[in-house]
Design a protein around this motif. Structure first.
Motif, PDB file in Angstrom:
ATOM      1  N   ALA A  55      88.312  80.283 152.014  1.00 41.46           N
ATOM      2  CA  ALA A  55      89.671  81.085 150.912  1.00 41.46           C
ATOM      3  C   ALA A  55      89.816  80.622 149.339  1.00 41.46           C
ATOM      4  CB  ALA A  55      90.483  81.543 151.812  1.00 41.46           C
ATOM      5  N   LEU A  56      89.660  79.481 149.748  1.00 41.02           N
ATOM      6  CA  LEU A  56      89.860  79.126 148.750  1.00 41.02           C
ATOM      7  C   LEU A  56      88.529  78.581 147.862  1.00 41.02           C
ATOM      8  CD1 LEU A  56      92.161  76.977 146.739  1.00 41.02           C
ATOM      9  CD2 LEU A  56      90.683  74.644 147.829  1.00 41.02           C
ATOM     10  N   ALA A  57      87.403  78.319 147.976  1.00 45.19           N
ATOM     11  CA  ALA A  57      86.174  78.928 147.507  1.00 45.19           C
ATOM     12  C   ALA A  57      86.726  80.257 146.911  1.00 45.19           C
ATOM     13  CB  ALA A  57      85.345  78.951 148.069  1.00 45.19           C
ATOM     14  N   GLY A  58      86.839  81.603 147.350  1.00 46.28           N
ATOM     15  CA  GLY A  58      86.406  82.392 147.543  1.00 46.28           C
ATOM     16  C   GLY A  58      87.639  82.761 146.073  1.00 46.28           C
ATOM     17  N   PHE A  59      88.650  81.937 146.134  1.00 47.58           N
ATOM     18  CA  PHE A  59      90.115  82.501 145.126  1.00 47.58           C
ATOM     19  C   PHE A  59      89.445  81.714 143.537  1.00 47.58           C
ATOM     20  CE2 PHE A  59      93.594  82.845 149.349  1.00 47.58           C
ATOM     21  CZ  PHE A  59      93.746  84.638 148.212  1.00 47.58           C
ATOM     22  N   ALA A  60      89.402  80.573 143.837  1.00 55.91           N
ATOM     23  CA  ALA A  60      88.590  79.743 142.813  1.00 55.91           C
ATOM     24  C   ALA A  60      87.107  80.838 142.064  1.00 55.91           C
ATOM     25  CB  ALA A  60      87.589  78.474 143.139  1.00 55.91           C
ATOM     26  N   PHE A  61      87.198  81.517 142.787  1.00 57.89           N
ATOM     27  CA  PHE A  61      85.062  82.556 142.532  1.00 57.89           C
ATOM     28  C   PHE A  61      86.069  83.568 141.406  1.00 57.89           C
ATOM     29  CE2 PHE A  61      83.032  86.389 142.340  1.00 57.89           C
ATOM     30  CZ  PHE A  61      81.777  86.402 142.020  1.00 57.89           C
ATOM     31  N   VAL A  62      87.156  83.809 141.374  1.00 55.55           N
ATOM     32  CA  VAL A  62      88.283  84.985 141.217  1.00 55.55           C
ATOM     33  C   VAL A  62      88.741  84.306 139.612  1.00 55.55           C
ATOM     34  CG1 VAL A  62      90.420  86.296 141.431  1.00 55.55           C
ATOM     35  CG2 VAL A  62      88.711  86.106 143.248  1.00 55.55           C
ATOM     36  N   VAL A  63      88.751  83.593 140.224  1.00 58.27           N
ATOM     37  CA  VAL A  63      89.711  82.566 138.529  1.00 58.27           C
ATOM     38  C   VAL A  63      88.130  81.786 137.188  1.00 58.27           C
ATOM     39  CG1 VAL A  63      90.473  80.049 137.567  1.00 58.27           C
ATOM     40  CG2 VAL A  63      91.588  81.477 139.486  1.00 58.27           C
ATOM     41  N   VAL A  64      86.984  81.371 138.450  1.00 57.60           N
ATOM     42  CA  VAL A  64      86.163  80.976 137.286  1.00 57.60           C
ATOM     43  C   VAL A  64      85.071  81.997 136.769  1.00 57.60           C
ATOM     44  CG1 VAL A  64      84.658  79.024 137.030  1.00 57.60           C
ATOM     45  CG2 VAL A  64      86.609  78.616 138.674  1.00 57.60           C
ATOM     46  N   ARG A  65      85.324  82.884 137.599  1.00 53.80           N
ATOM     47  CA  ARG A  65      83.645  83.955 137.348  1.00 53.80           C
ATOM     48  C   ARG A  65      84.218  84.488 135.756  1.00 53.80           C
ATOM     49  NH1 ARG A  65      79.135  84.418 136.448  1.00 53.80           N
ATOM     50  NH2 ARG A  65      78.164  86.451 137.577  1.00 53.80           N
ATOM     51  N   ALA A  73      73.162  82.452 132.182  1.00 58.32           N
ATOM     52  CA  ALA A  73      72.443  81.763 133.515  1.00 58.32           C
ATOM     53  C   ALA A  73      72.867  80.105 133.514  1.00 58.32           C
ATOM     54  CB  ALA A  73      71.195  81.463 133.052  1.00 58.32           C
ATOM     55  N   VAL A  74      73.903  79.431 132.336  1.00 56.44           N
ATOM     56  CA  VAL A  74      74.457  78.627 132.383  1.00 56.44           C
ATOM     57  C   VAL A  74      75.836  78.356 133.265  1.00 56.44           C
ATOM     58  CG1 VAL A  74      75.356  76.747 131.212  1.00 56.44           C
ATOM     59  CG2 VAL A  74      73.259  77.415 130.641  1.00 56.44           C
ATOM     60  N   GLY A  75      76.362  80.197 133.041  1.00 53.85           N
ATOM     61  CA  GLY A  75      77.878  80.330 133.645  1.00 53.85           C
ATOM     62  C   GLY A  75      77.293  80.079 134.459  1.00 53.85           C
ATOM     63  N   GLU A  76      76.992  81.054 135.625  1.00 61.03           N
ATOM     64  CA  GLU A  76      76.453  81.041 136.188  1.00 61.03           C
ATOM     65  C   GLU A  76      75.973  79.650 137.331  1.00 61.03           C
ATOM     66  OE1 GLU A  76      73.479  83.756 137.668  1.00 61.03           O
ATOM     67  OE2 GLU A  76      74.305  85.659 136.042  1.00 61.03           O
ATOM     68  N   LEU A  77      75.949  78.311 136.949  1.00 67.48           N
ATOM     69  CA  LEU A  77      74.692  77.584 137.546  1.00 67.48           C
ATOM     70  C   LEU A  77      76.355  77.087 137.165  1.00 67.48           C
ATOM     71  CD1 LEU A  77      72.841  75.751 138.405  1.00 67.48           C
ATOM     72  CD2 LEU A  77      72.298  74.931 136.142  1.00 67.48           C
ATOM     73  N   LEU A  78      77.203  76.668 136.479  1.00 65.22           N
ATOM     74  CA  LEU A  78      78.386  76.029 136.754  1.00 65.22           C
ATOM     75  C   LEU A  78      79.473  76.981 137.483  1.00 65.22           C
ATOM     76  CD1 LEU A  78      79.334  75.295 132.886  1.00 65.22           C
ATOM     77  CD2 LEU A  78      78.441  73.627 134.712  1.00 65.22           C
TER      78      LEU A  78
END
Length: 138
Positions: A55-65, A73-78
């Motif tokens: 769940a924490l990684a899922g929330f991080a996805f929302v913030v980081v994506r 591609a660099v952004g996807e890798l990061l």
């Protein structure tokens, strides 16, 4: 039920469910080979911790994506690297400070955990790219 959640909460729900499923799969074998109350309690604790990490990684996805999306591609890798770091340390830090686990005792332990997280971030991102290329969708 996940489709009824707000869009920002869906990645966290998916992450929690995915990690809960993986933990349950592993628990079948652990409990089968070591049947005891201690094994069941360890499974329940692992289920909570793994689900929370997902769940924490899922929330991080929302913030980081969104900020990373503009980097291609660099952004996807990061994004992949950041998410695996959030997941790995989201499990290791509570294990260290709440449960007294000795995984992160030295600076070398921290570096190894970071290297492992970055490695899996790269591997999972490349696997994602291969899936998109093969199936034409995410």
């Amino acid at each position: 039920g996940i489709s009824r959640l707000p869009a920002w909460a869906r990645p966290a729900a998916i992450g929690a469910l995915l990690l809960a499923f993986m933990t349950c799969f592993r628990a079948v074998f652990v409990i089968l080979f070591h049947p005891s109350l201690k094994s069941v309690l360890a499974f329940l604790l692992a289920l909570v911790v793994a689900s929370a990490g997902g769940a924490l990684a899922g929330f991080a996805f929302v913030v980081v994506r969104m900020p990373m999306k503009h980097l291609g591609a660099v952004g996807e890798l990061l994004t992949g690297i950041i998410l695996t770091c959030v997941y790995v340390f989201g499990i290791l830090l509570p294990a260290k400070y709440w449960f007294g686990d000795d995984t992160l005792q030295t600076r070398t332990d921290w570096v190894i955990a970071l290297v492992v997280a970055v490695f899996f971030g790269v591997v999972l991102t490349v696997a994602y790219w291969a899936n998109v290329r093969k199936h034409g969708k995410a």
